[in-house]
Write an enzyme that holds these catalytic residues in place. Sequence first.
Site, PDB file in Angstrom:
ATOM      1  N   GLU A 134     -10.709   2.485   1.601  1.00 14.80           N
ATOM      2  CA  GLU A 134      -9.427   1.830   1.906  1.00 14.80           C
ATOM      3  C   GLU A 134      -9.669   0.737   2.938  1.00 14.80           C
ATOM      4  O   GLU A 134     -10.401   0.933   3.902  1.00 14.80           O
ATOM      5  CB  GLU A 134      -8.465   2.886   2.478  1.00 14.80           C
ATOM      6  CG  GLU A 134      -7.226   2.297   3.121  1.00 14.80           C
ATOM      7  CD  GLU A 134      -6.318   3.360   3.756  1.00 14.80           C
ATOM      8  OE1 GLU A 134      -6.379   4.542   3.346  1.00 14.80           O
ATOM      9  OE2 GLU A 134      -5.569   3.011   4.665  1.00 14.80           O
ATOM     10  N   GLU A 139      -1.408  -3.712   9.667  1.00 13.94           N
ATOM     11  CA  GLU A 139      -0.566  -2.544   9.893  1.00 13.94           C
ATOM     12  C   GLU A 139       0.112  -2.720  11.246  1.00 13.94           C
ATOM     13  O   GLU A 139      -0.508  -3.191  12.197  1.00 13.94           O
ATOM     14  CB  GLU A 139      -1.460  -1.294   9.909  1.00 13.94           C
ATOM     15  CG  GLU A 139      -0.713  -0.009   9.823  1.00 13.94           C
ATOM     16  CD  GLU A 139      -1.652   1.151   9.494  1.00 13.94           C
ATOM     17  OE1 GLU A 139      -1.132   2.230   9.237  1.00 13.94           O
ATOM     18  OE2 GLU A 139      -2.883   0.980   9.517  1.00 13.94           O
TER      19      GLU A 139
END
Length: 357
Positions: A134, A139
């Site tokens: 990932e 974020e």
Amino acid sequence: MFSKIAAALVLILPTIARAQYSLVKEYAGTTFFDDWTFYGNFDNLTNGDAIFVTASQAASEKLAFVNSAGNAIIKVDNTTQVPFNDKRNTVRIASTDRFAVGSLWIADMLHLPFGCSVWPAFWSQAPDWPTGGEIDTFEGVNMVQNSQFALHTEPGCTVTNAVQTSTLVNSTDCSFQSNNNEGCQVTNPDPSSYGANFAAAGGGVFVTEFAEKGISIWFFSRKNIPSSIQGNGSTVDTTTLGTPVVNYPSTSCSIDKFFEPQNLIFDITLCGVSAAAGNPTTFAQTCSGICYNDYVIGPPSNYDNAYFEVQSVRVFGTSSAVDIKPTNGASTWAASLRHVIAGSVMAAVAYMLPAIL
Ligand SMILES: *[C@@H]1O[C@H](CO)[C@@H](O)[C@H](O)[C@H]1NC(C)=O
Ligand SMILES: *[C@@H]1O[C@H](CO)[C@@H](O)[C@H](O)[C@H]1NC(C)=O
Ligand SMILES: *[C@@H]1O[C@H](CO)[C@@H](O)[C@H](O)[C@H]1NC(C)=O
Ligand SMILES: *[C@@H]1O[C@H](CO)[C@@H](O)[C@H](O)[C@H]1NC(C)=O
């Protein structure tokens, strides 16, 4: 004869060594949403107080649409008064194409979702997570000032010899089994990398290079975007971008071993006991009140800033890394086990906070 060939090779080698990528896929304008899968289920990945709507709901409720400026809006419902015990509608989309090692994607955005209870991300993963890895390009959570980057992998991938501008390294072990799946997390040092500051600066671009020699991410606030990637060029030469903000070299993490073709994902979730935004400690660091009671079921205007405005996502590849259509459509959204691991990113975000408070 041989020496002539050798001499010729020496002359062309510097060109070959440059990382040159050519456009393979563009998400922009009125066709932006054509090749994404809408999750169409409540957030059973991070237990957020969120329902990820279907494509038809997203269209009818105007949660995913192209605005009059031609930009994609991906947002949380900010018009509905949600009753107690219900969840709020929002969006999670995953690209139907996957992009292999040897690709690079540029997300050009004007606005990132922010506000108390909000946890957005622009990231990618392989369908069999943690196998295949990932990559978290962006974020943020609640009202923090800086966004963050991370990789999440199977055990054995660590960071050494990174050549990067950020010194805000919080963890160098990318294994999902270490540090509560915090991942090898780095804080974006740019104060305009998230929230109101990002928008006030006219947004910016995130460039993610997914190369055999390593994974690198650049962030450029609007005024700092290098001329080589301004406009709509069909190629990218990473030597024109300078040192990346974060770098995960293959030195102690074989990219070929730990990473498989990635689906790109945009999502925004809310609160949740095990999700990042709702963890009481994290929440209290930048917000007051109670995440669910005061925000999710509170005034809908709490979510007026909970939207992505995306000018484009453009994916480039070397000749060997073209976009790959999944054989099983369901797998594009079946796997988000990162998010199943309770407390994982919550811990990661909590670790990030001391750096900025
Ligand atoms: C989430 O819900 C979808 C749709 O019902 C289901 O296919 C998937 O297995 C669920 N995932 C988890 C982790 O429960
Ligand atoms: C995260 O990194 C920054 C910069 O090195 C540091 O100031 C902060 O204390 C770190 N946080 C944790 C929890 O390690
Ligand atoms: C950008 O250029 C590509 C070809 O390189 C073209 O297909 C696309 O429509 C252009 N996009 C915009 C937004 O101009
Ligand atoms: C909801 O948010 C949008 C921005 O995404 C804003 O334009 C709008 O005024 C907000 N409020 C309502 C009631 O739609």
